[in-house]
Scaffold this motif. Structure first.
Motif, PDB file in Angstrom:
ATOM      1  N   LYS A 132       0.829  -1.193   0.000  1.00 59.53           N
ATOM      2  CA  LYS A 132       0.000   0.000   0.000  1.00 59.53           C
ATOM      3  C   LYS A 132       0.871   1.252   0.000  1.00 59.53           C
ATOM      4  CE  LYS A 132      -3.679  -2.110   2.787  1.00 59.53           C
ATOM      5  NZ  LYS A 132      -4.458  -1.980   4.042  1.00 59.53           N
ATOM      6  N   LYS A 133       0.420   2.279  -0.690  1.00 58.25           N
ATOM      7  CA  LYS A 133       1.079   3.574  -0.654  1.00 58.25           C
ATOM      8  C   LYS A 133       0.459   4.417   0.459  1.00 58.25           C
ATOM      9  CE  LYS A 133       2.139   3.534  -5.602  1.00 58.25           C
ATOM     10  NZ  LYS A 133       3.586   3.367  -5.406  1.00 58.25           N
ATOM     11  N   ASP A 134       1.240   5.374   0.967  1.00 55.69           N
ATOM     12  CA  ASP A 134       0.769   6.177   2.094  1.00 55.69           C
ATOM     13  C   ASP A 134      -0.498   6.943   1.758  1.00 55.69           C
ATOM     14  OD1 ASP A 134       2.889   5.266   3.583  1.00 55.69           O
ATOM     15  OD2 ASP A 134       4.174   6.975   3.116  1.00 55.69           O
ATOM     16  N   THR A 166      -5.754   0.138  -8.245  1.00 60.00           N
ATOM     17  CA  THR A 166      -5.386  -0.859  -7.247  1.00 60.00           C
ATOM     18  C   THR A 166      -5.854  -2.228  -7.718  1.00 60.00           C
ATOM     19  OG1 THR A 166      -5.656   0.771  -5.476  1.00 60.00           O
ATOM     20  CG2 THR A 166      -5.543  -1.540  -4.822  1.00 60.00           C
ATOM     21  N   PHE A 167      -4.966  -3.212  -7.608  1.00 58.34           N
ATOM     22  CA  PHE A 167      -5.290  -4.597  -7.956  1.00 58.34           C
ATOM     23  C   PHE A 167      -5.556  -5.364  -6.665  1.00 58.34           C
ATOM     24  CE2 PHE A 167      -3.502  -8.924  -9.101  1.00 58.34           C
ATOM     25  CZ  PHE A 167      -4.674  -9.353  -9.688  1.00 58.34           C
ATOM     26  N   TYR A 168      -6.637  -6.182  -6.654  1.00 56.41           N
ATOM     27  CA  TYR A 168      -7.069  -6.902  -5.461  1.00 56.41           C
ATOM     28  C   TYR A 168      -6.883  -8.412  -5.653  1.00 56.41           C
ATOM     29  CZ  TYR A 168      -9.486  -2.866  -3.349  1.00 56.41           C
ATOM     30  OH  TYR A 168      -9.789  -1.666  -2.768  1.00 56.41           O
ATOM     31  N   PRO A 169      -5.705  -8.954  -5.480  1.00 56.55           N
ATOM     32  CA  PRO A 169      -5.583 -10.417  -5.501  1.00 56.55           C
ATOM     33  C   PRO A 169      -5.920 -10.996  -4.123  1.00 56.55           C
ATOM     34  CG  PRO A 169      -3.421  -9.427  -5.288  1.00 56.55           C
ATOM     35  CD  PRO A 169      -4.410  -8.286  -5.371  1.00 56.55           C
ATOM     36  N   GLY A 170      -6.676 -12.090  -4.099  1.00 57.40           N
ATOM     37  CA  GLY A 170      -7.052 -12.698  -2.823  1.00 57.40           C
ATOM     38  C   GLY A 170      -7.988 -13.866  -3.036  1.00 57.40           C
ATOM     39  N   LYS A 208      -9.721  -1.599  -8.751  1.00 62.33           N
ATOM     40  CA  LYS A 208     -10.327  -0.366  -8.251  1.00 62.33           C
ATOM     41  C   LYS A 208      -9.530   0.824  -8.748  1.00 62.33           C
ATOM     42  CE  LYS A 208      -9.741   1.324  -4.138  1.00 62.33           C
ATOM     43  NZ  LYS A 208      -9.703   1.558  -2.673  1.00 62.33           N
ATOM     44  N   SER A 209     -10.214   1.862  -9.158  1.00 69.15           N
ATOM     45  CA  SER A 209      -9.559   3.062  -9.649  1.00 69.15           C
ATOM     46  C   SER A 209      -9.006   3.893  -8.496  1.00 69.15           C
ATOM     47  CB  SER A 209     -10.550   3.904 -10.467  1.00 69.15           C
ATOM     48  OG  SER A 209     -11.498   4.518  -9.597  1.00 69.15           O
ATOM     49  N   HIS A 210      -8.351   4.976  -8.842  1.00 69.44           N
ATOM     50  CA  HIS A 210      -7.925   5.970  -7.854  1.00 69.44           C
ATOM     51  C   HIS A 210      -9.144   6.526  -7.101  1.00 69.44           C
ATOM     52  CE1 HIS A 210      -5.997   9.537  -6.155  1.00 69.44           C
ATOM     53  NE2 HIS A 210      -6.940  10.260  -6.718  1.00 69.44           N
ATOM     54  N   TYR A 256      -8.054  -9.968   0.796  1.00 70.96           N
ATOM     55  CA  TYR A 256      -7.162  -9.673  -0.319  1.00 70.96           C
ATOM     56  C   TYR A 256      -6.070  -8.707   0.127  1.00 70.96           C
ATOM     57  CZ  TYR A 256     -10.374  -5.713  -0.475  1.00 70.96           C
ATOM     58  OH  TYR A 256     -11.146  -4.625  -0.123  1.00 70.96           O
ATOM     59  N   MET A 257      -4.988  -8.670  -0.643  1.00 63.97           N
ATOM     60  CA  MET A 257      -3.883  -7.758  -0.389  1.00 63.97           C
ATOM     61  C   MET A 257      -3.859  -6.702  -1.492  1.00 63.97           C
ATOM     62  SD  MET A 257       0.218  -8.466  -0.114  1.00 63.97           S
ATOM     63  CE  MET A 257       0.061  -9.271   1.477  1.00 63.97           C
ATOM     64  N   PRO A 258      -4.199  -5.456  -1.204  1.00 58.37           N
ATOM     65  CA  PRO A 258      -4.194  -4.430  -2.244  1.00 58.37           C
ATOM     66  C   PRO A 258      -2.788  -4.163  -2.761  1.00 58.37           C
ATOM     67  CG  PRO A 258      -5.437  -3.720  -0.309  1.00 58.37           C
ATOM     68  CD  PRO A 258      -4.688  -4.944   0.080  1.00 58.37           C
ATOM     69  N   ILE A 259      -2.639  -4.138  -4.068  1.00 59.60           N
ATOM     70  CA  ILE A 259      -1.393  -3.751  -4.732  1.00 59.60           C
ATOM     71  C   ILE A 259      -1.675  -2.468  -5.488  1.00 59.60           C
ATOM     72  CG2 ILE A 259       0.400  -4.429  -6.354  1.00 59.60           C
ATOM     73  CD1 ILE A 259      -0.253  -7.319  -5.782  1.00 59.60           C
ATOM     74  N   GLU A 260      -1.078  -1.374  -5.039  1.00 57.92           N
ATOM     75  CA  GLU A 260      -1.419  -0.053  -5.540  1.00 57.92           C
ATOM     76  C   GLU A 260      -0.383   0.422  -6.548  1.00 57.92           C
ATOM     77  OE1 GLU A 260      -1.780   2.148  -1.917  1.00 57.92           O
ATOM     78  OE2 GLU A 260      -3.861   1.522  -1.608  1.00 57.92           O
ATOM     79  N   PHE A 261      -0.874   1.030  -7.599  1.00 64.69           N
ATOM     80  CA  PHE A 261      -0.012   1.553  -8.656  1.00 64.69           C
ATOM     81  C   PHE A 261      -0.279   3.043  -8.856  1.00 64.69           C
ATOM     82  CE2 PHE A 261      -0.639  -2.919  -9.574  1.00 64.69           C
ATOM     83  CZ  PHE A 261       0.625  -3.356  -9.871  1.00 64.69           C
TER      84      PHE A 261
END
Length: 384
Positions: A71-73, A80-84, A121-123, A379-384
């Motif tokens: 996660k970003k601050d 954001t990608f939600y793998p889980g 999920k979008s911004h 799930y673990m959010p992976i944020e871009f």
């Protein structure tokens, strides 16, 4: 005269010398009045105060977090990608224009309902202190192997009247999930602009609602006669005066009640003229090639009944075609199903927990189709 002038100058000079002492003499006199040791001590203190300068305090370097997180601050900049993993309990309800109804349900065992989660999920756009917006892409695969049917039981109820007490029987409707050999499977993909209640930051909870559209794909079989599909088909088949009329009655009843959701024109033509020429045999071959019918729905007792009622005059393909008419065929897809999704999301360290309720609903060729899905996921959010 000269003496008088000199005398005046002498008195003036003497008066000015004794009238005021110089300032330097006063300061010297003040310093001379202090003891020597006190003066030395004062000078040491003054030297120390002038020479010792404390350096300004520097901020301590931040201690790196030991928790693994992607996660970003300030949240994702792009998406954001939600793998889980997720556990879904889905009800698929299909109602025909003639009132035929089928409710397909998941197997209630947890190990049969676990699947991978791959939502996007979008911004997040924060609007005010406690509200925000984002776009959610939710993806669900489903397989329903049981059907909810009505079980009518009779119970005795005592009622008191003027003539005393008497017992009477009153029917009570109950619903149970039963394996009829029917099965529906497929997927749907939701694209939902969502509004949520929650503060800014990826470590805050979210409660929200999304409304949008879905792409839906459903295949399988269903009983549109509340578990009595085979019985109803036997009654309709036996009502004909001859074999051709019996076969035509079966085809028309199946066309109206047992499912032609996708509006297949070739299948509709065969069902409306089932006794004409080789249409019954062609329907058997067409259904077999497309693989629309689950072999579990083939009832061997019904096959024996049809064989005896027709005097064994049906070939295997014709007999197979009649057997597939006892259970409805479900083959439906759309790209514009209206959808809703209510969710509650709580961050727990590096992972998120989410509880959701929603699904797509739409109408196609006179059939009303709706999903109701209860979902729980980690799930673990992976944020871009």
């Amino acid at each position: 005269m000269i003496r008088t002038t000199c005398l005046i100058y002498f008195f003036c000079i003497s008066f000015s010398l004794f009238a005021e002492e110089p300032a330097n003499d006063k300061q010297k006199e003040g310093r001379e009045t202090k003891p020597a040791s006190q003066e030395i001590r004062d000078r040491r203190i003054q030297i120390q105060n002038d020479s010792i300068i404390e350096p300004p305090l520097q901020p301590l370097p931040p201690i790196p977090s030991k928790e693994f997180s992607l996660k970003k601050d300030n949240g994702a900049k792009y998406f954001t990608f939600y793998p889980g993993v997720q556990a879904n309990l889905s009800d698929l309800k299909i109602v025909s224009s003639t009132g035929g109804r089928a409710v397909m349900v998941d197997d209630q065992r947890m190990d049969q309902n676990l699947s991978f989660l791959y939502d996007l999920k979008s911004h997040e756009w924060q609007v005010g202190e406690n509200w925000g917006l984002f776009i959610l892409n939710r993806n669900v695969n489903f397989r329903q192997s049981k059907q909810k049917i009505t079980d009518i039981t009779e119970t005795n109820m005592a009622s008191e009247g003027e003539s005393g007490s008497s017992n009477r029987s009153s029917p009570i409707k109950q619903y149970k999930n039963q394996d009829l050999g029917t099965e529906t499977f497929g997927s749907y993909h939701m694209l939902l602009p969502a509004i949520y209640y929650g503060q800014k930051g990826n470590d805050k909870f979210r409660i929200g609602l999304g409304l949008g559209y879905s792409k839906v794909n459903i295949q399988g079989t269903a009983d549109f006669n509340d578990g009595n599909g085979y019985f109803n088909n036997i009654m309709i088949f036996s009502g004909g005066r001859n074999l051709d009329e019996k076969i035509d009655n079966m085809g028309r009843y199946s066309l109206l009640n047992n499912g032609n959701i996708d509006g297949d024109p070739y299948r509709a033509y065969l069902l409306s003229n089932l006794s004409y020429g080789n249409n019954l045999e062609a329907l058997g071959a067409y259904t077999l090639i497309k693989g629309d019918v689950n072999p579990k729905t083939i009832n061997p007792l019904l096959a024996l009944y049809y064989a005896q009622a027709t005097g064994n005059n049906l070939n295997p393909l014709e007999l197979y075609a009649l057997l597939t008419l006892g259970i409805g065929r479900v083959n439906s897809s759309t790209n514009y199903a209206k959808s809703f999704y209510f969710f509650w999301e709580i961050p727990i360290g590096a992972i998120n927990w989410r509880l959701g309720l929603g699904g797509p609903f739409y109408a196609q060729n006179g059939y009303k189709i709706s999903f109701t899905t209860v979902e729980m996921s980690f799930y673990m959010p992976i944020e871009f």
